[in-house]
Design a protein around this motif. Structure first.
Motif, mmCIF file in Angstrom:
data_model
loop_
_atom_site.group_PDB
_atom_site.id
_atom_site.type_symbol
_atom_site.label_atom_id
_atom_site.label_comp_id
_atom_site.label_asym_id
_atom_site.label_seq_id
_atom_site.Cartn_x
_atom_site.Cartn_y
_atom_site.Cartn_z
ATOM 1 N N TYR A 32 68.916 55.255 40.491
ATOM 2 C CA TYR A 32 69.356 54.837 39.176
ATOM 3 C C TYR A 32 69.294 56.019 38.214
ATOM 4 O O TYR A 32 68.335 56.788 38.204
ATOM 5 C CB TYR A 32 68.465 53.710 38.651
ATOM 6 N N GLU A 33 70.326 56.161 37.388
ATOM 7 C CA GLU A 33 70.348 57.187 36.356
ATOM 8 C C GLU A 33 70.622 56.520 35.017
ATOM 9 O O GLU A 33 71.593 55.760 34.877
ATOM 10 C CB GLU A 33 71.421 58.237 36.624
ATOM 11 N N LEU A 34 69.776 56.824 34.047
ATOM 12 C CA LEU A 34 69.908 56.240 32.720
ATOM 13 C C LEU A 34 70.269 57.352 31.745
ATOM 14 O O LEU A 34 69.468 58.254 31.480
ATOM 15 C CB LEU A 34 68.593 55.570 32.316
ATOM 16 N N HIS A 35 71.491 57.315 31.250
ATOM 17 C CA HIS A 35 71.978 58.311 30.300
ATOM 18 C C HIS A 35 71.836 57.762 28.886
ATOM 19 O O HIS A 35 72.174 56.604 28.622
ATOM 20 C CB HIS A 35 73.443 58.643 30.576
ATOM 21 N N PHE A 36 71.370 58.599 27.969
ATOM 22 C CA PHE A 36 71.208 58.140 26.596
ATOM 23 C C PHE A 36 71.338 59.322 25.652
ATOM 24 O O PHE A 36 71.117 60.469 26.020
ATOM 25 C CB PHE A 36 69.862 57.440 26.388
ATOM 26 N N GLY A 37 71.720 59.013 24.402
ATOM 27 C CA GLY A 37 71.872 60.041 23.380
ATOM 28 C C GLY A 37 70.535 60.390 22.758
ATOM 29 O O GLY A 37 69.587 59.609 22.752
ATOM 30 N N ALA A 38 70.445 61.576 22.200
ATOM 31 C CA ALA A 38 69.188 62.077 21.656
ATOM 32 C C ALA A 38 68.677 61.244 20.498
ATOM 33 O O ALA A 38 67.475 61.140 20.273
ATOM 34 C CB ALA A 38 69.352 63.527 21.212
ATOM 35 N N PRO A 67 75.366 62.621 22.618
ATOM 36 C CA PRO A 67 75.875 61.276 22.301
ATOM 37 C C PRO A 67 77.392 61.162 22.401
ATOM 38 O O PRO A 67 77.917 60.083 22.692
ATOM 39 C CB PRO A 67 75.384 61.053 20.864
ATOM 40 N N LYS A 68 78.092 62.271 22.192
ATOM 41 C CA LYS A 68 79.552 62.235 22.288
ATOM 42 C C LYS A 68 80.019 62.020 23.716
ATOM 43 O O LYS A 68 81.169 61.628 23.938
ATOM 44 C CB LYS A 68 80.127 63.543 21.750
ATOM 45 N N ALA A 69 79.136 62.293 24.684
ATOM 46 C CA ALA A 69 79.496 62.089 26.081
ATOM 47 C C ALA A 69 79.397 60.638 26.501
ATOM 48 O O ALA A 69 79.799 60.281 27.607
ATOM 49 C CB ALA A 69 78.606 62.952 26.972
ATOM 50 N N LEU A 70 78.842 59.786 25.619
ATOM 51 C CA LEU A 70 78.726 58.356 25.914
ATOM 52 C C LEU A 70 79.930 57.616 25.371
ATOM 53 O O LEU A 70 80.596 58.079 24.427
ATOM 54 C CB LEU A 70 77.442 57.798 25.290
ATOM 55 N N CYS A 95 78.243 53.061 22.163
ATOM 56 C CA CYS A 95 77.253 52.767 23.208
ATOM 57 C C CYS A 95 76.108 53.760 23.104
ATOM 58 O O CYS A 95 76.334 54.972 22.975
ATOM 59 C CB CYS A 95 77.916 52.851 24.584
ATOM 60 N N ASP A 96 74.870 53.275 23.148
ATOM 61 C CA ASP A 96 73.711 54.168 23.028
ATOM 62 C C ASP A 96 73.134 54.568 24.364
ATOM 63 O O ASP A 96 72.355 55.517 24.459
ATOM 64 C CB ASP A 96 72.617 53.517 22.181
ATOM 65 N N SER A 97 73.503 53.864 25.439
ATOM 66 C CA SER A 97 72.932 54.161 26.747
ATOM 67 C C SER A 97 73.798 53.575 27.845
ATOM 68 O O SER A 97 74.466 52.551 27.651
ATOM 69 C CB SER A 97 71.510 53.605 26.852
ATOM 70 N N GLY A 146 70.010 46.391 25.875
ATOM 71 C CA GLY A 146 69.628 45.023 26.210
ATOM 72 C C GLY A 146 70.074 44.603 27.587
ATOM 73 O O GLY A 146 69.309 43.995 28.348
ATOM 74 N N ALA A 147 71.328 44.929 27.937
ATOM 75 C CA ALA A 147 71.844 44.559 29.251
ATOM 76 C C ALA A 147 71.091 45.279 30.357
ATOM 77 O O ALA A 147 70.766 44.702 31.395
ATOM 78 C CB ALA A 147 73.332 44.878 29.334
ATOM 79 N N ILE A 148 70.767 46.551 30.120
ATOM 80 C CA ILE A 148 70.045 47.330 31.135
ATOM 81 C C ILE A 148 68.636 46.770 31.323
ATOM 82 O O ILE A 148 68.153 46.614 32.449
ATOM 83 C CB ILE A 148 70.000 48.806 30.716
ATOM 84 N N ALA A 149 67.967 46.466 30.220
ATOM 85 C CA ALA A 149 66.615 45.919 30.307
ATOM 86 C C ALA A 149 66.608 44.592 31.059
ATOM 87 O O ALA A 149 65.744 44.338 31.915
ATOM 88 C CB ALA A 149 66.032 45.743 28.917
ATOM 89 N N ARG A 150 67.567 43.722 30.741
ATOM 90 C CA ARG A 150 67.634 42.424 31.428
ATOM 91 C C ARG A 150 67.943 42.608 32.915
ATOM 92 O O ARG A 150 67.438 41.866 33.766
ATOM 93 C CB ARG A 150 68.697 41.551 30.763
ATOM 94 N N TYR A 151 68.769 43.585 33.238
ATOM 95 C CA TYR A 151 69.094 43.843 34.636
ATOM 96 C C TYR A 151 67.839 44.213 35.423
ATOM 97 O O TYR A 151 67.579 43.676 36.500
ATOM 98 C CB TYR A 151 70.128 44.953 34.729
ATOM 99 N N PHE A 152 67.040 45.145 34.861
ATOM 100 C CA PHE A 152 65.822 45.547 35.562
ATOM 101 C C PHE A 152 64.866 44.365 35.707
ATOM 102 O O PHE A 152 64.208 44.202 36.751
ATOM 103 C CB PHE A 152 65.136 46.684 34.815
ATOM 104 N N ALA A 153 64.754 43.549 34.665
ATOM 105 C CA ALA A 153 63.849 42.402 34.737
ATOM 106 C C ALA A 153 64.283 41.426 35.822
ATOM 107 O O ALA A 153 63.456 40.852 36.539
ATOM 108 C CB ALA A 153 63.782 41.699 33.382
ATOM 109 N N ARG A 154 65.595 41.219 35.961
ATOM 110 C CA ARG A 154 66.108 40.324 37.000
ATOM 111 C C ARG A 154 66.002 40.956 38.386
ATOM 112 O O ARG A 154 65.956 40.264 39.399
ATOM 113 C CB ARG A 154 67.566 39.970 36.710
ATOM 114 N N LEU A 155 65.975 42.292 38.424
ATOM 115 C CA LEU A 155 65.911 42.996 39.693
ATOM 116 C C LEU A 155 64.562 42.818 40.367
ATOM 117 O O LEU A 155 64.439 42.890 41.592
ATOM 118 C CB LEU A 155 66.165 44.490 39.444
ATOM 119 N N ALA A 156 63.522 42.579 39.586
ATOM 120 C CA ALA A 156 62.163 42.476 40.112
ATOM 121 C C ALA A 156 61.969 41.165 40.873
ATOM 122 O O ALA A 156 62.673 40.180 40.627
ATOM 123 C CB ALA A 156 61.156 42.543 38.970
#
Length: 873
Positions: free
Chosen positions: A169-175, A200-203, A207-209, A224-234
């Motif tokens: 998994y790779e999580l990209h985010f702006g500074a 951030p311009k590369a996103l 979108c922040d992440s 929010g979507a990413i956090a919920r995905y990880f929670a459901r993944l467990a």
């Protein structure tokens, strides 16, 4: 990662896919989960293939491994369509890619020409860095404050800066906007994620992440979507998305996240959040379910961005403080705090890794000598041992080190077990060193036979002198036969034997005094409280401890750092006796000013009648400090704040009592009691002519703490010093009633005797300067004793050579007679209360009959150590 773990991960991901399909989840979310399942199966297949390649031809386990190979994934409709298109699709993609390359080259040439720079001569970013010069791996050590983001939806479309072949998994985010909730969610479910800080311009716009799933073919947008995905993944039993199989619990997680997302910046959102948590956590350990979930993470993140989150939570009540201490101690939140907020790794934290620790296999032990009651110094050792056992999902053994029958009693054993129960420490089992006496005796005989121990019949004073001179005993090289003969005399308790001791042959010239042939067995003819007269010789703690630790399966022995010079001795015994190695882990002891921790000196105080017993509220024993008003929650919070720190300091008592106040302040009832000397009556015109009673909340801010009956009447009693400060014509507030105007003060011989006034209930309490405690002058009042306690010692740090008699405080108990409201008859022994405008007290003797006063002991609060200030000297 081994094959079993990969197999379990694939099975868990398969369960997630089934759950999403049956719950009616969105198409994109299901496809993302399926992609994760494909990746998990591929990782399993690769591991099995590698294992098969490493096996010799014809190996019997090869067939079992082949059976575990997952079947190839079925092609999706999208894959089938792509296969039909075949060469045409490939050719179209090739042409599109070529056109993009040509267009990019042309644009680059135009830009270079405009700047007067040759093609390819412009400056580029450093190798291995993103467009903004940030390192590609990892987040900054400290992220800017941002409230947890609960918004954002899944998106299957490709995004800018897309990785071409990421294996994890790779999580990209702006500074400017790190995805806090997503990062904590990944830590919460123990999912490894590579963090990429990008321009951030590369996103994608707005979108922040972006989270790229393994393989880079699928992605999710928004924190929010990413956090919920990880929670459901467990795995569901982990509880990251609420209680397993509970749709309502999962919906509550969503509700909390949405509410927090819409609550504004931390400063504005904190008051309503703390108020809601204080109500919500009364009967709960976590926000939803039975474990820390995404809802806990969202609340924690918002509070973590405050300048002083610990102070804010401790001031919000015992329930919030308890929850905060719990989540702060969880590894996931600790890791996130270090990553996102720059939290120190060892700042009084108990989350410190033990050497060579394996989850599920850690065994610690708490081994006090049953020669006295547990004191505050033991508490740290016991709580640390219990905590590390819990942290690593292991167990803690309580071993009573009963190797000295001259000091030990069965009553002390009972007291130690009881003290641990009061501290909520429940060992996996209780053992005694005496359980192993027979085995230790046989081992000692073998030490003599092997020539690594000897019997020394020389006087104790001579042995000590030779140790100081670093010279060997003249009996060190005695024949084995002579040693065995004297050993038999020792075991028989004969006149010759009692003059001897057994010593280990280590190094009489060592710089470490603990290695200069230490004593390991000595005679003692007093009956043992368990074994009676069976034995005449007993092992020392130094010998018994490393032996029994190894035999009982202890993996980590936590030891006070004051014994660090004996750690080499401990290791020598285990190596010389060929025992299983036990890891040693040192911590600093707790030293308080004007406090005795020596059990020998505490016993002297009891024997001399200077103390009421081992539970004397002036004692630092567990029983004593709990009787003084310390709570288990306050004690745990204090120990947690120190953590496993190895710094030894002389501490004042103010800090530990301040932790205690944070626990009791929001949760104890309020009562009124006045000192009996110099009470001044205030007659109130306009009050009902006869006394009357009303039911009101025992705590003005928390009605859940119950009710009490308060009496009112035409005459009330005031404290003399309060009455002396009131001017005629002044309006004052009678707490819990209303305002009154004092019309006249009557004095005799220069002493104030009474006040006359008028009830003025329509007056504003905000306009008065004096808020007074009072008691209705009725026959229902009860007698009370308000007791202040001082330190037993006059010296901050007592040295070993100090004469205890010379540093004893002669006046340590101050009893003040008082009168209390009738409702105080409800108090039971051990109840903690607040006497209005006086401080916190604990009921030491409840109401029994008229004439026997209720005894209340003052509970220090970190600032005040006396309820009634002592006269200035």
């Amino acid at each position: 990662m081994d094959i079993e773990k990969l197999e379990a991960a694939a099975a868990a991901q398969g369960t997630t896919v089934k759950s999403l399909k049956t719950s009616g989840a969105g198409k994109e979310e299901v496809e993302a989960a399926v992609a994760g399942l494909v990746a998990a199966k591929k990782a399993l297949a690769d591991a099995i293939t590698a294992a098969l390649a490493a096996l010799p031809e014809g190996a019997p386990e090869a067939e079992a491994l082949k059976a575990k190979l997952p079947p190839p994934p079925k092609p999706s409709n999208k894959d089938k369509k792509a296969a039909k298109d075949g060469d045409a699709a490939k050719e179209a993609a090739r042409k599109a890619a070529e056109e993009q390359k040509l267009a990019a080259r042309a644009k680059k040439k135009e830009a270079a020409a405009a700047k007067g720079v040759k093609e390819g001569g412009g400056k580029g970013g450093p190798a291995g860095k993103g467009a903004d010069g940030a390192k590609p791996d990892g987040a900054a050590s400290k992220a800017p404050a941002a409230k947890p983001n609960g918004s954002g939806a899944a998106a299957a479309a490709p995004v800018h800066a897309k990785p071409m072949s990421n294996k994890n998994y790779e999580l990209h985010f702006g500074a400017a906007a790190p995805p806090l909730l997503a990062v904590v969610a990944a830590r919460l479910v123990r999912q490894e994620v590579a963090l990429r800080r990008v321009d951030p311009k590369a996103l994608p716009s707005g979108c922040d992440s972006v989270l790229y799933l393994p393989g880079g073919s699928r992605s999710l947008r928004g924190c929010g979507a990413i956090a919920r995905y990880f929670a459901r993944l467990a795995p569901p039993e982990l509880g990251a998305y609420g209680a397993a199989g509970d749709a309502l619990s999962a919906s509550e997680v969503d509700e909390w996240i949405e509410w927090l997302s819409a609550s504004g910046p931390p400063a504005a959102a904190t008051p309503p959040l703390l108020a809601r948590l204080a109500r919500h956590l009364r009967m709960r350990s976590f926000v939803t379910g039975h474990a820390a979930s995404l809802a806990d993470a969202a609340a924690w993140l918002l509070l973590r961005q405050l300048p002083a989150p610990d102070k804010a939570c401790s001031g919000a009540g015992v329930h919030v403080a308890r929850w905060w201490g719990c989540v702060e101690a969880l590894p996931a939140f600790k890791e996130a705090a270090q990553l996102l907020f720059g939290a120190a790794k060892d700042a009084g934290s108990l989350e410190i890794p033990l050497p060579n620790a394996e989850r599920g296999k850690v065994v610690t032990r708490f081994a006090p000598e049953p020669s006295g009651h547990l004191h505050i110094g033991h508490v740290k050792a016991a709580m640390l041992s219990a905590h590390f056992a819990t942290q690593y999902e292991g167990k803690m053994i309580l071993r009573l080190d009963d190797t000295n029958p001259s000091k030990e009693k069965g009553d002390y054993e009972t007291a130690i077990v009881g003290d641990l129960q009061r501290l909520d420490i429940l060992p996996a089992k209780v053992t005694h060193t005496s359980d192993y006496f027979d085995k230790i005796l046989k081992l000692a005989t073998k030490m003599l036979q092997d020539g690594i121990a000897f019997i020394d019949p020389s006087p104790k004073e001579e042995q000590q002198a030779l140790r100081l001179q670093r010279k060997p005993s003249p009996h060190r090289d005695a024949a084995v036969e002579e040693n065995l003969r004297l050993w038999a005399e020792m075991q028989a308790g004969s006149a010759e034997g009692v003059k001897c001791c057994m010593r280990a042959k280590i190094d009489p010239a060592s710089d470490n005094g603990a290695l200069r042939d230490p004593t390991i067995f000595r005679c003692n003819l007093e009956p043992h409280h368990r074994t009676k007269d069976k034995y005449k010789v007993y092992p020392t703690y130094d010998l018994a401890c490393p032996i029994v630790d190894a035999w009982e399966g202890v993996t980590h022995a936590l030891r006070d750092r004051q014994y660090s010079d004996r750690d080499h001795q401990y290791v020598w015994f285990q190596q010389a006796l060929q025992l299983r190695k036990v890891d040693l882990w040192g911590f600093s002891r707790i030293n308080f000013v004007k406090t005795l921790l020596s059990k020998r000196k505490l016993q002297w105080l009891v024997d001399e009648g200077r103390a009421d017993g081992w539970d004397d509220p002036r004692f630092p024993t567990v029983a004593g400090i709990l009787r003084r008003g310390m709570t288990v929650q306050g004690l745990k919070a204090f120990i947690l704040s120190m953590g496993a720190s190895k710094n030894t300091n002389l501490m004042g008592w103010d800090k530990i009592w301040a932790f205690n106040k944070a626990v009791i302040d929001p949760s104890v009832p309020r009562y009124t009691a006045l000192l009996a000397d110099g009470l001044v009556p205030l007659s109130l015109e306009g009050a009902p002519p006869a006394p009357f009673a009303e039911t009101m909340a025992a705590h003005p801010k928390d009605e859940s703490l119950g009710k009490k009956v308060r009496f009112f009447g035409p005459t009330v009693l005031l404290q003399a010093e309060d009455a002396a400060l009131i001017a005629e014509g002044e309006e004052v507030t009678l707490m819990s009633w209303g305002n009154a105007i004092v019309r006249k003060a009557v004095a005799e011989n220069g002493s104030l005797k009474r006040l006359d006034g008028q009830l003025h209930l329509e007056g504003s309490v905000k306009s008065t300067k004096k808020k007074l405690t009072w008691l209705a002058d009725t026959p229902d009042l009860v007698d009370v004793e308000l007791v202040d306690l001082d330190f037993l010692l006059t010296k901050d740090k007592v040295e070993e050579e100090d004469d205890i008699k010379q540093v004893l405080n002669d006046h340590t108990k101050f009893v003040h007679r008082g009168r209390g409201e009738a409702a105080m008859r409800q108090l039971r022994r051990g109840d903690i209360l607040q006497v209005e405008r006086r401080g916190f007290y604990i009921c030491d003797e409840p109401y029994v009959r008229p004439g026997d006063p209720i005894r209340l002991l003052f509970v220090p609060d970190g600032k005040s150590f006396f309820g009634v200030p002592p006269p200035k000297k």
